[in-house]
Structures are given as structure tokens and as C-alpha cells.
Scaffold this active site. Structure first.
Site, PDB file in Angstrom:
ATOM      1  N   CYS A   1       0.861  -1.177   0.000  1.00 26.71           N
ATOM      2  CA  CYS A   1       0.000   0.000   0.000  1.00 26.71           C
ATOM      3  C   CYS A   1       0.905   1.237   0.000  1.00 26.71           C
ATOM      4  O   CYS A   1       1.816   1.337   0.828  1.00 26.71           O
ATOM      5  CB  CYS A   1      -0.907   0.003   1.236  1.00 26.71           C
ATOM      6  SG  CYS A   1      -1.837   1.548   1.415  1.00 26.71           S
TER       7      CYS A   1
ATOM      8  N   ASP B   1      -0.245  -5.880   0.276  1.00 27.97           N
ATOM      9  CA  ASP B   1      -1.498  -6.169  -0.417  1.00 27.97           C
ATOM     10  C   ASP B   1      -1.283  -7.441  -1.225  1.00 27.97           C
ATOM     11  O   ASP B   1      -0.184  -7.697  -1.722  1.00 27.97           O
ATOM     12  CB  ASP B   1      -1.879  -5.026  -1.365  1.00 27.97           C
ATOM     13  CG  ASP B   1      -2.350  -3.792  -0.629  1.00 27.97           C
ATOM     14  OD1 ASP B   1      -3.078  -3.941   0.367  1.00 27.97           O
ATOM     15  OD2 ASP B   1      -1.994  -2.680  -1.050  1.00 27.97           O
TER      16      ASP B   1
ATOM     17  N   GLU C   1       9.016 -14.177 -22.063  1.00 29.33           N
ATOM     18  CA  GLU C   1       9.789 -15.258 -21.453  1.00 29.33           C
ATOM     19  C   GLU C   1       9.326 -15.367 -20.006  1.00 29.33           C
ATOM     20  O   GLU C   1       9.328 -14.380 -19.277  1.00 29.33           O
ATOM     21  CB  GLU C   1      11.287 -14.954 -21.575  1.00 29.33           C
ATOM     22  CG  GLU C   1      12.194 -16.120 -21.284  1.00 29.33           C
ATOM     23  CD  GLU C   1      12.310 -16.392 -19.811  1.00 29.33           C
ATOM     24  OE1 GLU C   1      12.096 -17.556 -19.416  1.00 29.33           O
ATOM     25  OE2 GLU C   1      12.588 -15.446 -19.052  1.00 29.33           O
TER      26      GLU C   1
END
Length: 144
Positions: A42, A49, A65
Site C-alpha cells: 500500500c 497487499d 519469457e
């Protein structure tokens, strides 16, 4: 980066996304990456988060890739940004690197402050004839 030890990038801006030629250029097909343990911070509180990201794309000349994608996504672990910024920034970076025929991302974020936030973005309509399955992530239900 493929086939050798690689240091984890410390930020998304430092991370390198590598691409390889599409062995089926000219054929429309869907590629899906699921990252069920994506993390970022956050930007206000610095608290972690968590999200389940699903990235679907129809390649044109290039494929991403996968090791470089894994390291790129991991570079968000110490990066402060809102859910919307993380989700859309990832999609736009992939579009810039790959120029796919189509791309969409679903960011299914776990609750913060009691409210789950889901973020969706795509480049437009999927090419005709491409099978695009549901992303398969159930809406957040909590204990109910």
C-alpha cells in the site's frame, strides 16, 4: 535470464521483461499466466497487499519469457502502488514489450479495509475465433 542465476529486481522499473519469437506467428491462440500469490505494498500505509492476477494474451510476433515475467511480478513485492496502478501498469508494460494481438488482465485483490477490489483491463475485443475461457477466479465471499 533463462538458464542462469538471476538477481531479483528491486523495483518494477528496474525489472527486465524478455521476449522470444513466437513459433506460431500468424496463428491466433491464447496464452494464460496466473499469479495467485502476487504482492505489493500500500503506498500510504506500507502494509502488504495480495492479489490473484490472471493475464491472458494472444501473441503476435513475440512471447514473454516466463522467468522474466516471474521476476517482474516479484519486483512489486516492495513497490508501493494502489491496486489499480499495479494491475494496469503490468498490462501496459506487457503491451509495450510484446505488441500482442490482444491482452487482458484481471487483478483479483484480497480485501483491504473489508473491501475487495477487482481491477480489469484489456486492449479491445479478442480476435475472432480465439477461445477465451473465463478467468476462473471466484468473487470474494469471505466466510459466507
Amino acid at each position: 535470464m533463462l538458464g542462469r542465476p538471476t538477481e531479483a529486481p528491486t523495483s518494477p522499473g528496474e525489472a527486465r521483461l524478455e521476449r522470444v519469437p513466437n513459433p506460431h506467428a500468424g496463428t491466433h491462440y491464447l496464452v494464460r499466466f496466473a499469479a495467485p500469490e502476487f504482492t505489493s505494498l500500500c503506498p500510504i500505509t506500507g502494509q502488504p497487499d495480495f492479489a490473484h492476477l490472471v493475464i491472458d494474451y494472444v501473441p503476435d510476433r513475440w512471447l514473454v519469457e516466463s522467468k522474466s515475467l516471474k521476476l517482474y511480478l516479484g519486483s512489486f513485492r516492495n513497490h508501493g502502488a494502489f491496486h489499480e496502478a499495479c494491475t494496469v501498469d503490468i498490462a501496459k508494460r506487457l503491451v509495450a514489450e510484446l505488441s500482442p494481438a490482444w491482452l487482458r488482465i484481471g487483478g483479483y485483490w484480497y480485501p483491504r479495509g473489508g473491501i475487495p477490489i477487482d481491477v480489469f483491463w484489456q486492449t479491445g475485443a479478442a480476435p475472432a475465433g480465439v477461445w477465451v475461457p473465463d478467468q476462473g477466479v471466484a468473487p470474494y465471499r469471505g466466510r459466507g
